[in-house]
Enzyme design. Structure first.
Site, PDB file in Angstrom:
ATOM      1  N   LYS A 196      -8.158  -1.975   2.572  1.00 51.88           N
ATOM      2  CA  LYS A 196      -8.182  -3.403   2.263  1.00 51.88           C
ATOM      3  C   LYS A 196      -7.794  -3.518   0.801  1.00 51.88           C
ATOM      4  O   LYS A 196      -7.652  -2.498   0.126  1.00 51.88           O
ATOM      5  CB  LYS A 196      -9.575  -3.999   2.500  1.00 51.88           C
ATOM      6  CG  LYS A 196     -10.698  -3.150   1.867  1.00 51.88           C
ATOM      7  CD  LYS A 196     -12.077  -3.720   2.132  1.00 51.88           C
ATOM      8  CE  LYS A 196     -12.616  -3.424   3.510  1.00 51.88           C
ATOM      9  NZ  LYS A 196     -12.800  -4.620   4.333  1.00 51.88           N
ATOM     10  N   LYS A 203     -15.402  -5.484  -2.947  1.00 45.27           N
ATOM     11  CA  LYS A 203     -15.265  -4.734  -1.695  1.00 45.27           C
ATOM     12  C   LYS A 203     -15.850  -3.321  -1.816  1.00 45.27           C
ATOM     13  O   LYS A 203     -15.967  -2.597  -0.837  1.00 45.27           O
ATOM     14  CB  LYS A 203     -13.798  -4.679  -1.270  1.00 45.27           C
ATOM     15  CG  LYS A 203     -13.238  -6.057  -0.830  1.00 45.27           C
ATOM     16  CD  LYS A 203     -11.765  -5.970  -0.527  1.00 45.27           C
ATOM     17  CE  LYS A 203     -11.138  -7.296  -0.121  1.00 45.27           C
ATOM     18  NZ  LYS A 203     -11.365  -7.636   1.300  1.00 45.27           N
TER      19      LYS A 203
HETATM   20  C1  LIG Z   1      -6.277  -7.342   8.105  1.00 47.07           C
HETATM   21  C2  LIG Z   1      -5.574  -7.053   6.866  1.00 47.07           C
HETATM   22  C3  LIG Z   1      -6.162  -7.345   5.641  1.00 47.07           C
HETATM   23  C4  LIG Z   1      -7.550  -7.919   5.515  1.00 47.07           C
HETATM   24  O1  LIG Z   1      -8.479  -6.874   5.511  1.00 47.07           O
HETATM   25  P1  LIG Z   1     -10.007  -7.100   5.056  1.00 47.07           P
HETATM   26  O2  LIG Z   1     -10.645  -5.797   5.380  1.00 47.07           O
HETATM   27  O3  LIG Z   1     -10.534  -8.206   5.912  1.00 47.07           O
HETATM   28  O4  LIG Z   1      -9.991  -7.408   3.621  1.00 47.07           O
HETATM   29  C5  LIG Z   1      -5.467  -7.053   4.493  1.00 47.07           C
HETATM   30  N1  LIG Z   1      -4.248  -6.497   4.542  1.00 47.07           N
HETATM   31  C6  LIG Z   1      -3.652  -6.192   5.707  1.00 47.07           C
HETATM   32  C7  LIG Z   1      -2.308  -5.569   5.689  1.00 47.07           C
HETATM   33  C8  LIG Z   1      -4.289  -6.455   6.905  1.00 47.07           C
HETATM   34  O5  LIG Z   1      -3.687  -6.166   8.060  1.00 47.07           O
END
Ligand SMILES: *Cc1c(COP(=O)(O)O)cnc(C)c1O
Length: 816
Positions: A552, A558
Site C-alpha cells: 500500500k 499505515k
Molecule cells: C487497492 C489498492 C490500493 C489501496 O490499498 P490500501 O491497502 O487500501 O491502502 C492502493 N494501490 C493499489 C495499486 C491498489 O490496487
C-alpha cells in the site's frame, strides 16, 4: 450476449488481428511480432466493444434516465485488455487465436502499460465503482483528467526510492479515443464585474480571463457479460487558438510556442501526494479545469432533452464528488445558474444541494483540503465571491438557529480565519450536498461524532455510511483464475455477479478433499509469484514459507515501521535461538512514498537495509526473507494478492478511513492481521473473529491516550525486544556505513511523541504474529480459515456499494 454484427470465432478474430497489424499499424504480419500482435489484438477487441458502447449511450437518451456523474481527479483502472476480453466473454477464443500465431496471451497482456492516473486507494475505488456501475447497469459517466504523466514509476537504487516520469502515452494507448469535436473553453483569472441586466437587476459576470481548451478523451468501461459499455471521459488541456494568434502577431514566435506549451501544463501531471493537500496553484487550476469542462458537458446533455426549467436538473443529474478535489463544482454550478441562467440565488442553491453528494475519504488533518482565499480570489475571482455569499447565507442561518454562538459560527464557517484566510473545501462540500458519506462504519461514525459533529447536528440525516467495496471481476476472476475456477466448480459461476453467493463455499471448508484443492491452488499461486520475483529481482523465495504482505502507499499512519520492528524481532529471535523452530516467513513490502515525504522515503530505505542484512545472514537460512517490490501498482497487486497467506492491515485505529487492499486479500483467501480500523472491523465481523488476527488499541483508546498524554518511552523501557530492535536501528546495525542514517525514525518514535502509536501497539502486534505462526503450522486449520475468509466477503463487492449509492444517495435505478 455477443453482439450479432461481429463474429467472435477464432478464425474471424485471427483475420481481424492480422488486418489491424497490416492496415492499422502498417507493419508486416510475418513473422508475428509480440508488440504488433498485442496491438492488433487490442484493436480487434476494441472493435467488438465500440458498437455496444454506442448502443449503451443511445439507450440513456431513449430512456431519459437520470444519470450519475462520478467526478474524480484520480482513476486507477489497471490494464484494460483482459478486462475487455472477459467482459465480452471471449477469453478462450483470444487465447486460441494468438496461440495459432505462436504467441501466448498472458505474455501479450504484459505488454500493456498501467495507466497510473491515481495515487492509491481513492483512485482504485473510482475504477472499481466504474466497473460496478457498468455491470449493474447504472446510467453513469466517470469524469476525470487525462494526465500525460501519471503516478511516477518507482525504482529502488541503493535501497532508496527513485522517481521516474511515467510517460504512459508515449506509445499512444489504443484505449483512449480523442474527441476533437468535444472541446470546451475554460477560463481563469480576470475579475468579476457588476452590471445591470435588462430588467435593471444587479448581476455579475466574469471578464478579462485567460483561457485554455479542454478536449474530451474517452475510455470504454464495459459491464461483465451484459453488453453494457459506459464511458469514462478524461479531459486533456489544449491551448486556445486565438491566444496563439495574438502573440504570433506581435512577432514573438518562440514566446508564442512557449506560452502555448505552458497553457497545456494543466493536464500534464498527477500530483503524487496521497493523504496530503498542499495549496499549489497548478493543482487548483487542474481542479477547476476538470470541473468546468465536466459541467459544460453535463449542461450540454441536459439541454439536449429540452427541459422547461432547471428545477428538474436534479431529477436528471446526480453528481458524486470523490473527496473534495472536485468540490469547486458547487461554486461553478451556482455561477452557471445564477450568472448565465439568471436563476435567483435560493432556487439555484436548492438545485445545487439536490444535485451534489460528497464522499469524505479521510480524517487526517493534513489531507483536508484548504485553499488560501488570496489564491482562489486570483485564479477564480467570481467563484471566491460566490463562496463568500454561500458562507454569508449559511452563517446567517446558523446564527438564526443558534443565536449568539460565535464559537459555532467560527467552527462551521467555510472560511478559516487566521493570518492567511483559507477556504475549507470539506465545509463547502458539506453545505452544498444533500448527502455526505464516509467509507466504512467506523469512519462515518468519526465524521458524525467528532470531525463534523456540529454539521451533523445542524443537518440531521445528511451524514451516512457507504462502506467501500472492490470489484470481484478484477480482484478475483481476473487476478486469480485458478481459485475462481475452483470456486465455480463447486458453487457455479453466479458469484461473479452476486458475490454474496460465495457463502455457499462455507460448508466446503469442512471437506478435506476441497481443502486440499484449495491449498493446491494457493501453493501454485505462490510458486508463480516466486518465479516472478526471481525474474524481476533475482531473489529466490521459498513458496512453502508463510507469505506475509504489506503493500500500500508508504505512510506513517499505515505503520510499515511496526512491521519492520516485528521483522527485526523475528531476526533477533532466530539468531539467539539458533536451532530452535521458527515458522519460516517471507515478508513482502511494496508501495510508493510521496516524493516530498522525507520520513516515508526513509522508511523505504530502512526496509531495504533490514532486508539486505537479514537476507545475507547465513544464520537465518530460509526462516526469514524480506523483499521490497518496486513500483506497486494495480498489475503488481494482481500478482501479489492471490499468493498472500497473511494481509497486513495495521494502521493506527481511527486513521485508515476504510482500506480496500484489506478486502482484496481476504477475498483471495489471505488471513488478516489487523487493528480495529476502517473496514477491518466489518471484515472481521463478516469472516468471524476466530478467522482474523486482531491486535492493538481501539480508536477510543487512541483518542483517550492522546488526551491523557502518551509516553512512548514507557513502552520502550518495558520491552527488551523492542528496546533491542530500536537500538539496532539507532546505532547503525542496518546502516554500518552511516550509523546515524535512521536517527530521524528513532527520534520520531522516542523523542517526538510517536504520533502513530507504534510503540504502544508493538507488544500486542508481536503476540498476534505469534498466533499467526502457530495457526500456520496447522495447515488444515489455516486452509479452513482461508476458505471462510473468501466465503464471507460477499458484502465487500463494489456492486453492493454502488447499489447503496444508487438507492440512498442518487435515487437512480438500474436500466432494464
Ligand atoms: C487497492 C489498492 C490500493 C489501496 O490499498 P490500501 O491497502 O487500501 O491502502 C492502493 N494501490 C493499489 C495499486 C491498489 O490496487
Amino acid at each position: 450476449m455477443n453482439s450479432p454484427e461481429i463474429n467472435h470465432t477464432v478464425e474471424v478474430l485471427k483475420d481481424d488481428i492480422q488486418r489491424h497489424v497490416a492496415l492499422t499499424l502498417g507493419s508486416d504480419p510475418f513473422p508475428p511480432r509480440q508488440m504488433h500482435y498485442y496491438l492488433g489484438l487490442c484493436y480487434s477487441v476494441r472493435d467488438r466493444l465500440v458498437s455496444k458502447w454506442l448502443e449503451t449511450q443511445r439507450s440513456y437518451y431513449d430512456s431519459i434516465a437520470k444519470r450519475v456523474y462520478y467526478m474524480s481527479l484520480e482513476f486507477l483502472p489497471g490494464r484494460f485488455l483482459m478486462n475487455y476480453i472477459q467482459a465480452l466473454g471471449i477469453e478462450d477464443e483470444c487465447r486460441e487465436a494468438v496461440r495459432d500465431f505462436g504467441l501466448d496471451l498472458d505474455e501479450l497482456l504484459e505488454e500493456e502499460w498501467n495507466p497510473g492516473l491515481g495515487n492509491g486507494g481513492l483512485g482504485r475505488l473510482a475504477s472499481c465503482y466504474m466497473d460496478s456501475m457498468a455491470t449493474c447497469r447504472i446510467p453513469a459517466y466517470g469524469y476525470g483528467i487525462l494526465y500525460d504523466y501519471g503516478i511516477f514509476y518507482q525504482t529502488i537504487v541503493n535501497g532508496y526510492q527513485h522517481e521516474c516520469a511515467d510517460n504512459w502515452l508515449r506509445q499512444d494507448s489504443p484505449w483512449v479515443l480523442r474527441r476533437v469535436n468535444f472541446m470546451y473553453r475554460i477560463h481563469f483569472y480576470g475579475r468579476s464585474e457588476v452590471y445591470q441586466d435588462s430588467a435593471g437587476l444587479e448581476r455579475f459576470r466574469w471578464v478579462d480571463t485567460d483561457s485554455v481548451m479542454a478536449m474530451a478523451c474517452d475510455i470504454m468501461v464495459p459491464g461483465y457479460l451484459n453488453g453494457n459499455v459506459t464511458n469514462m471521459r478524461l479531459w486533456k488541456a489544449i491551448s486556445t487558438r486565438d491566444f496563439e494568434l495574438e502573440v504570433f502577431n506581435r512577432g514573438d514566435y518562440i514566446g508564442a510556442v512557449q506560452a502555448k506549451a505552458e497553457s497545456e501544463n494543466i493536464s500534464k501531471v498527477l500530483y503524487p501526494n496521497d493523504q496530503s493537500a498542499r495549496g499549489k496553484e497548478l493543482r487548483l487550476r487542474q481542479q477547476y479545469f476538470f470541473v468546468a469542462a465536466t459541467f459544460q458537458d453535463i449542461l450540454r446533455r441536459f439541454r439536449k432533452n429540452n427541459y422547461s426549467s432547471f428545477d428538474c436538473f436534479p431529477d436528471q443529474v446526480a453528481v458524486q464528488l470523490n473527496d473534495t478535489h472536485p468540490a469547486i463544482s458547487i461554486a461553478e454550478l451556482m455561477r452557471l445558474l445564477v450568472d448565465d441562467e439568471a436563476l435567483d440565488w435560493e432556487r439555484a442553491w436548492g438545485i445545487c444541494q439536490r444535485t451534489f453528494s460528497y464522499t469524505n475519504h479521510t480524517v487526517l488533518p493534513e489531507a483536508l483540503e484548504t485553499w488560501s482565499v488570496d489564491l482562489v480570489g486570483n485564479v477564480l475571482p467570481r467563484h471566491m465571491q460566490i463562496i463568500f455569499e454561500i458562507n454569508r447565507r449559511f452563517l446567517d442561518e446558523v446564527d438564526r438557529r443558534h443565536p449568539g454562538r460565535t464559537d459555532l459560527l467560527r467552527a462551521l464557517s467555510l472560511i478559516a480565519e487566521g493570518d492567511r484566510k483559507q477556504v475549507r473545501m470539506a465545509h463547502l462540500a458539506i453545505v452544498g450536498s444533500h448527502k455526505v458519506n464516509g467509507v466504512a462504519q467506523l469512519h462515518s461514525n468519526i465524521l458524525k461524532n467528532r470531525l463534523f459533529r456540529d454539521f451533523d447536528e445542524f443537518y440531521p440525516g445528511r451524514f451516512i455510511n457507504v462502506t467501500n467495496g472492490i470489484t470481484p471481476r478484477r480482484w478475483i476472476l481476473q487476478a486469480n483464475p485458478a481459485l475462481s475456477e475452483l470456486i465455480t466448480s463447486v458453487i457455479g459461476d453466479e458469484w461473479i455477479m452476486d458475490l454474496d453467493r460465495l457463502d455457499a463455499l462455507a460448508p466446503h471448508a469442512e471437506d478435506p478433499d476441497f481443502r486440499q484443492r484449495w491449498q493446491e491452488v494457493r501453493r501454485r499461486n505462490k510458486k508463480l509469484l516466486a518465479r516472478y520475483v526471481l525474474r524481476k529481482l533475482g531473489v529466490g523465495l521459498n513458496p512453502a514459507t508463510l507469505f506475509d504482505m504489506h503493500v500500500k502507499r508508504i505512510h506513517e499512519y499505515k505503520r510499515q515501521l511496526l512491521n519492520v520492528l516485528h521483522v527485526i524481532t523475528l531476526y533477533n529471535r532466530i539468531r539467539t535461538e539458533a536451532g530452535g523452530h521458527h515458522t519460516p516467513r517471507t515478508v513482502f513490502f511494496g508501495g510508493k512514498a510521496a516524493p516530498g515525504y522525507f520520513q516515508a522515503k526513509l522508511i523505504i530505505k530502512l526496509i531495504n537495509s533490514v532486508a539486505a542484512v537479514v537476507n545475507a545472514d547465513p544464520a537465518v537460512g530460509s526462516d526469514l526473507r524480506v523483499v521490497f517490490l518496486p513500483n506497486y501498482c494495480v498489475s503488481q497487486a494482481e500478482k501479489l494478492i492471490p499468493a498472500a497467506d497473511l494481509s497486513e492491515q495495521i494502521s493506527t485505529a481511527g486513521m485508515e478511513a476504510s482500506g480496500t487492499g484489506n478486502m482484496k486479500f481476504s477475498l483471495n483467501g489471505a488471513l488478516t492481521i489487523g487493528t480495529l480500523d476502517g473496514a477491518n472491523i466489518e471484515i472481521r465481523e463478516a469472516v468471524g473473529e476466530e478467522n482474523f488476527f486482531l491486535f492493538g488499541l481501539t480508536e477510543e483508546e487512541v483518542v483517550g491516550m492522546r488526551v491523557d498524554g502518551y509516553d512512548p518511552r514507557q513502552y520502550f523501557e518495558r520491552s527488551l525486544e523492542l528496546k533491542k530492535a530500536l537500538d539496532m536501528i539507532a546505532t547503525g546495525a542496518f546502516s554500518p556505513e552511516a550509523p546515524d542514517l535512521f536517527r530521524p525514525i528513532v527520534d520520531s518514535l522516542l523523542n517526538q511523541g510517536d504520533y502513530y502509536m507504534v510503540l504502544a501497539d508493538y507488544e500486542s502486534y508481536v503476540h498476534a504474529q505469534e498466533e499467526v505462526s502457530r495457526a500456520y503450522e496447522d495447515q488444515e486449520r489455516w486452509t479452513r480459515m482461508s476458505i471462510l475468509n473468501t466465503a464471507h466477503m460477499g458484502r465487500f463487492s463494489s456492486d453492493r456499494a454502488i447499489m447503496e449509492y444508487a438507492r440512498n444517495i442518487w435515487q437512480v435505478t438500474p436500466l432494464a
